[in-house]
Design a protein around this motif. Sequence first.
Motif, PDB file in Angstrom:
ATOM      1  N   ARG A 153       0.860  -1.167  -0.076  1.00  0.00           N
ATOM      2  CA  ARG A 153       0.017  -0.096  -0.167  1.00  0.00           C
ATOM      3  C   ARG A 153       0.979   1.208   0.087  1.00  0.00           C
ATOM      4  O   ARG A 153       0.393   2.474  -0.676  1.00  0.00           O
ATOM      5  N   ALA A 200       1.221   4.163  -2.605  1.00  0.00           N
ATOM      6  CA  ALA A 200       0.724   5.569  -2.268  1.00  0.00           C
ATOM      7  C   ALA A 200       1.898   6.475  -2.830  1.00  0.00           C
ATOM      8  O   ALA A 200       1.645   7.498  -3.318  1.00  0.00           O
ATOM      9  N   ASP A 259      -2.686   6.055   5.410  1.00  0.00           N
ATOM     10  CA  ASP A 259      -3.296   6.032   6.673  1.00  0.00           C
ATOM     11  C   ASP A 259      -3.719   4.601   6.745  1.00  0.00           C
ATOM     12  O   ASP A 259      -3.503   3.837   8.058  1.00  0.00           O
ATOM     13  N   GLU A 260      -4.175   4.026   5.735  1.00  0.00           N
ATOM     14  CA  GLU A 260      -4.573   2.533   6.101  1.00  0.00           C
ATOM     15  C   GLU A 260      -3.369   1.563   6.266  1.00  0.00           C
ATOM     16  O   GLU A 260      -3.566   0.799   7.310  1.00  0.00           O
ATOM     17  N   LYS A 279      -2.787   9.509   0.393  1.00  0.00           N
ATOM     18  CA  LYS A 279      -2.875   9.844   1.752  1.00  0.00           C
ATOM     19  C   LYS A 279      -3.912   8.696   2.606  1.00  0.00           C
ATOM     20  O   LYS A 279      -3.470   8.149   3.710  1.00  0.00           O
ATOM     21  N   GLU A 280      -4.771   8.232   1.801  1.00  0.00           N
ATOM     22  CA  GLU A 280      -5.524   7.410   2.476  1.00  0.00           C
ATOM     23  C   GLU A 280      -5.008   5.890   2.560  1.00  0.00           C
ATOM     24  O   GLU A 280      -4.889   5.359   3.533  1.00  0.00           O
ATOM     25  N   LEU A 281      -4.210   5.721   1.366  1.00  0.00           N
ATOM     26  CA  LEU A 281      -3.448   4.551   1.506  1.00  0.00           C
ATOM     27  C   LEU A 281      -2.205   4.256   2.594  1.00  0.00           C
ATOM     28  O   LEU A 281      -2.179   3.227   3.265  1.00  0.00           O
ATOM     29  N   GLU A 326      -4.718  12.546  -2.754  1.00  0.00           N
ATOM     30  CA  GLU A 326      -5.717  12.155  -1.830  1.00  0.00           C
ATOM     31  C   GLU A 326      -5.812  10.683  -1.475  1.00  0.00           C
ATOM     32  O   GLU A 326      -5.793  10.247  -0.458  1.00  0.00           O
ATOM     33  N   ARG A 327      -5.862   9.990  -2.676  1.00  0.00           N
ATOM     34  CA  ARG A 327      -5.780   8.533  -2.623  1.00  0.00           C
ATOM     35  C   ARG A 327      -4.479   8.027  -1.937  1.00  0.00           C
ATOM     36  O   ARG A 327      -4.611   7.095  -1.134  1.00  0.00           O
TER      37      ARG A 327
END
Lengths: 547, 803
Positions: free
Chosen positions: A299, A303, A355-356, A351-353, A348-349
């Motif tokens: 991930r 990212a 965080d995950e 950042k999500e990854l 944005e994607r």
Amino acid sequence: MQVTRILYGTVALIVLLIVISTIMAKREVAQRPYDWLFLSLTEPETLNPVLMTDVSAWTVNFLVMEPMVMRNRYTFEYEPALAESWDISDDRLEFTFHLRKGVKWHDGGEFTSNDVAYTYLKLAKDEAVRATGRPEWANCESFEIIDKYTVRFRWKTKYFRAFGMCAEMMIIPRKAFGNAKGEDFNQHEMGRGCVGTGPYKMVKWETGKRMVLQRNDNYWKKEKPFFEEVHFIMVSEPSAALEMFKKGEIDVCGVSDMAWTKLTNSRSFKKKFIKYAYPTFAYSYITWNNKRAFFKDKRVRHAMTHLVDRRKFIETIMFGMAEVVTGPFYPTSPAYNHDIQPYEYDPERAKELLDEAGWIDRDGDGIRENEDGVIFEFEFLVRNSPTSQKIATILQEELRRVGIVMKQRSLEWAIFLKYLYERNFDATTLGEKLGVDVGLHGMWHSSGAEYDVSANFANFVNKEVDRLIDESRAEFDEQKRYAILREAHRIIHEEQPFTFLMSGKNKVLINKRLVNVRYSAEGTLVEEWRAVPWDKIDYSQPSLREE
Amino acid sequence: MRNYILKRLFLTIPTLLGITFITFVIIHIAPGEPQAIRGAEELRAGAQITRESIEKWRKLHDLDKPLNVQYWRWLKRLFPYHPEKVETEDHWLKRFRPDFGTSFKDGRSVTQKIRERVPVTLTLNIITIFLVYMIAVPLGIHSATRQGHLSDKVITFILFVLYSLPGFWIAHMLITYVSGGDYLNLFPLAGLQSATIDQMSWYEVFFDRVWHLALPVLVLTYPALARLSRYARVGMLEVVRQDYIRTARAKGLPEKVVIMKHALRNSMITIITVIGALLPALLGGSVIVEQIFSIPGLGRLGFEAVLNRDFPQIMATATVGAVLTLVGILISDLLYGLVDPRISYEAASPWRSFLGMCRKAYCEFKARPLHTTLTTVAGAALITLLCTYHLLPIGAVIATLLLEALLIPYLFSRYLKKSFIKIIIGGVAVPVAIGYLFYMLYNIEKPVMGMSPFTFAFVLLGVVFFLFIALFVFKGLSVNFNIVTRQFKRNRLAVASLFLIIFLIVIAVTAPLLANDRPIVMKYEGHIYFPTFRTHESIAALDFAKLKHDVGTDNWALWPPVRYGPSETDLDDFLQSPSKKHLLGTDDLGRDILSRIIHGSRVSLAVGFIAVGIYVVIGVVMGSLAGYYRGGTDILISRLIEIQICFPSFFLILTLIALLPPSIFNIMIVIGITGWPGIARLIRGEFLKQREHEYVAAAKALGTPNRTIIFSHVLPNAVAPVLVAATFGIAAAILVESALSYLGFGVPPPTASWGSILASSREYVSLAWWMVWPPGIAIFITIISYNFVGEALRDAIDPRLKT
């Protein structure tokens, strides 16, 4: 006063000398015979075909030396050269070559199977000889001379590149080398210009100045090359080469993306010269060391790719002269999987990854940490080249904005390699140049992940890819092999051990006095080129060619 | 005379051994191995290489043996005796033909490769040196005899302007505008001869040569002009004020005779000192010229060898360069005696000096066995310690530094008051402190005392430097400061320049407040923050780029004048010409150039100050000791000077920088420890001259201690050329940094320095003027200011000018 007189005297004398020399100087390019070709060259290290590593040496030796069988420069099919024909056994382990009769070396000697044997010994066997690609020959079981004009190679294991290795080795003359061995071979004067069988023969090489080749009038092919002499001028500074080209002192000149897009657009330039761009067999990438804590997680790697704005890279760094690649091949290769869409630039994607994956800013200092409080801070190895420095600088800014600290560590090439081999890095950017026969073993097979002199820089380990690579190496049907490689491409893209960047173009400028000039990623055939006299140049031909 | 030459030739042996050994050690302990480079090429060609093949290759070339064995074998090959290889009819000398081995890269004989290139390099350099002297010396004398006149000022100004233009930049301009295809097409672009030279008659060959040499020689010559004519001017000014000149004038001799006959010879001492240093400087400086004009010379050969870790080639280039330089130094020393009959060649026989030195060292040891042993052991232990830790690459530099640092206290311990504490401080504390400083600089990651590591180091090194300078200037020199200030203030141009320098320093120190991507003070959601100074946790995640245009209601922010950080990229705005948004435009990555220049001033100013600070201190101490004591001390220090000077300085810097991890401190330190021999030789030359004066004899007769004579009496009289050299040195260091940037070994990116901005703009010379001119002008203004200040300082500090 006397002092002033000395001064005036000296200055006047110098100015006078320079003025006279400038007036006397012969710089009329048009006075040169029009069937001489002038090319620029960076100084090769050695021209000994067994030892040479640099592109310049290949450029020259393509004109002087010949292999038994060679690929057509444009169609990439095998065509007979010093061998009239060849047989491949059904098990694909034995290759027999039937040599051409009556071919003469430039020094008058006859070309026979002894020369092939000598070449093979130097390439594969003689331990003191630093032959290029020696370890790959380890799987060659035997070599035998059947008769004066027949030779046979036998390999231990099936290897798709084996035939090419035997067929395409540049044959060297045993007699002219005096059957030299070991160190004597390494230092043999043939390194300054080898006796060959090719369309041109070496006349002289003045170190740092020029190299002159002359047409071989005893060439075995019926059609002789057009140019009587080929002059290679040694130019160490690219901008000087461009200026020489503009003055007509050299006929063909490679240029940078910037010069191509920005400096060669004037009308007078377009009138006299042709701009010609063609695809390369190369691509560039950012490699993430998959062993390091940060990049173990798929991930995170995804990212990272989402944070690399490849289209912008191409626009700014490459001035638009490149295209995005998604896998370990160049886009014109049949092995390249065109079904795959590149991951888009999407912070944005990303950042999500992140965080995950557990990299969250936990203490509010603007930098991401994982559960154990380890800060996301890594080192990016930069080698001493403007492009990689630019990539690193942009990436650094991009990562800073999402809370990742990236430090640049810029190293000179020799030290860079040391770090690379020891896998002592977090991430870096590099380029890869492939050939017609693409393979994946070196960079992607897990056997290289631990091994510190392999090219598997990402420490990439994937069972499925390993299986596909092994399969592809023993597969001789090209279409099937390419299908396997396309599948591997898909998996590698999915895993993103690298962030694949782009594949650029080769750009050359050509004087309009030349006709029939063609290039491919594998080079060109100077024998096909022609020139027209100075007063018959067709200035109306289009000045831009792109392939 | 003959004895002197023999002695000198005899003394070159240890020098050569020293040079070769140091080179050998440096290249072998530096990271990067020749076979790794070759391996990489093979890897890229798609081949697999194995560990065994690498080991085999290492073994073949003795690379697996200990260093001393390798060095011994190298020496043995260099002085071979192989009667069996040579045919009987050959000359017997051929049996001793030196063998430098074969190049790792192409397997050719290294001797052969060097032989091809030596004539080229010599042609280029001899012509350059000749021209420099023919133009610079008359210019210098001319402006000395018209000191303060308009023509003096104009000459000075023009020379300074020339000096402050980086060579690589001028060369690129020349290629594009004077010999290119688009503008004037006057000169050739590459090489030293035309293709058709075989068919030319002798005069055509001559003019063809001139035609090809014009531009390269021009680029090599113009920067050296300023330096040399300065020396000529200083030398002449000193002499013109001597009593015998006044006598000559009083006698009614015509001015021409006074200057040409009486003053000239005596004024030449400084200039002749420089000839020895000029050759290595040119050898190194020609790397770039050879590169740009495609000339196959020694410089490029050596540079490429370093990049490829081609050990035999590096060793051979270093040896040949050293021999050439030693010859240059020998010539300059012989000329010394020609122009100044007071200097005698038979100062001391080497053997007796050597014995004397041994005796003194033995006495030293006997008198204070503890101290001497302690000093030596502590130094050695420290070096070992540093080398065993992860500091190995830095170890090389530190070792050199320590050797020098150790030597100074040792020499001092003989002449200073011999107290235990001083020796401990000198021998142990100083090296430890320096070592610790290094260690810290390499390991600091967190901000120290609220400053970034860089700022901290900047301040720290600055403080150390000023302490040193203060020590020397205020205590040792005992110059009356009121007078100096008064004298200095008279020169308005210099005062203005000084203010300009102070202004630049202020800019450098306050750079983050002048150009930054975040506000200085801001109110955000009810709180007041200082984002430039510290990280506030509650606004850490704030995107300042968005705030730039809109802080929102109720919030306010005080922005720096330039709202862009030095490495803030903006790919939408790359290569923009100057506009309201970006006052000086943007570079190829969309970074604001004004911001980069403001931040770049930190690096560029620091490089000049610190590097020159280091080498002036070392050089002054070494030079004065050698010049004052002569004899054994002189021989020892002169050997050190020679060893150091024989490495072509830019080339040595380049080598060390290429071998070391890239960092701005390495650049400063390497320039610092390689620059001192020039200063030392200048000071030594001055001391040799000064110590013959009566006032020294008088001071001695009064029983003044040597230390006082050296630092209080002689040094103020001898320091004038050093001040000139130091100001030029600061300027030179800035230029060296930009030249290193050009070759890719400057400040590591993304840090900005003026040099790196200028170097990165070379592709865009005809495309983006805003990338080329601002850094160029910044460099130019700084260098000019330093030069004016140095010039005025020289006049002010000169004791004979006191009014």
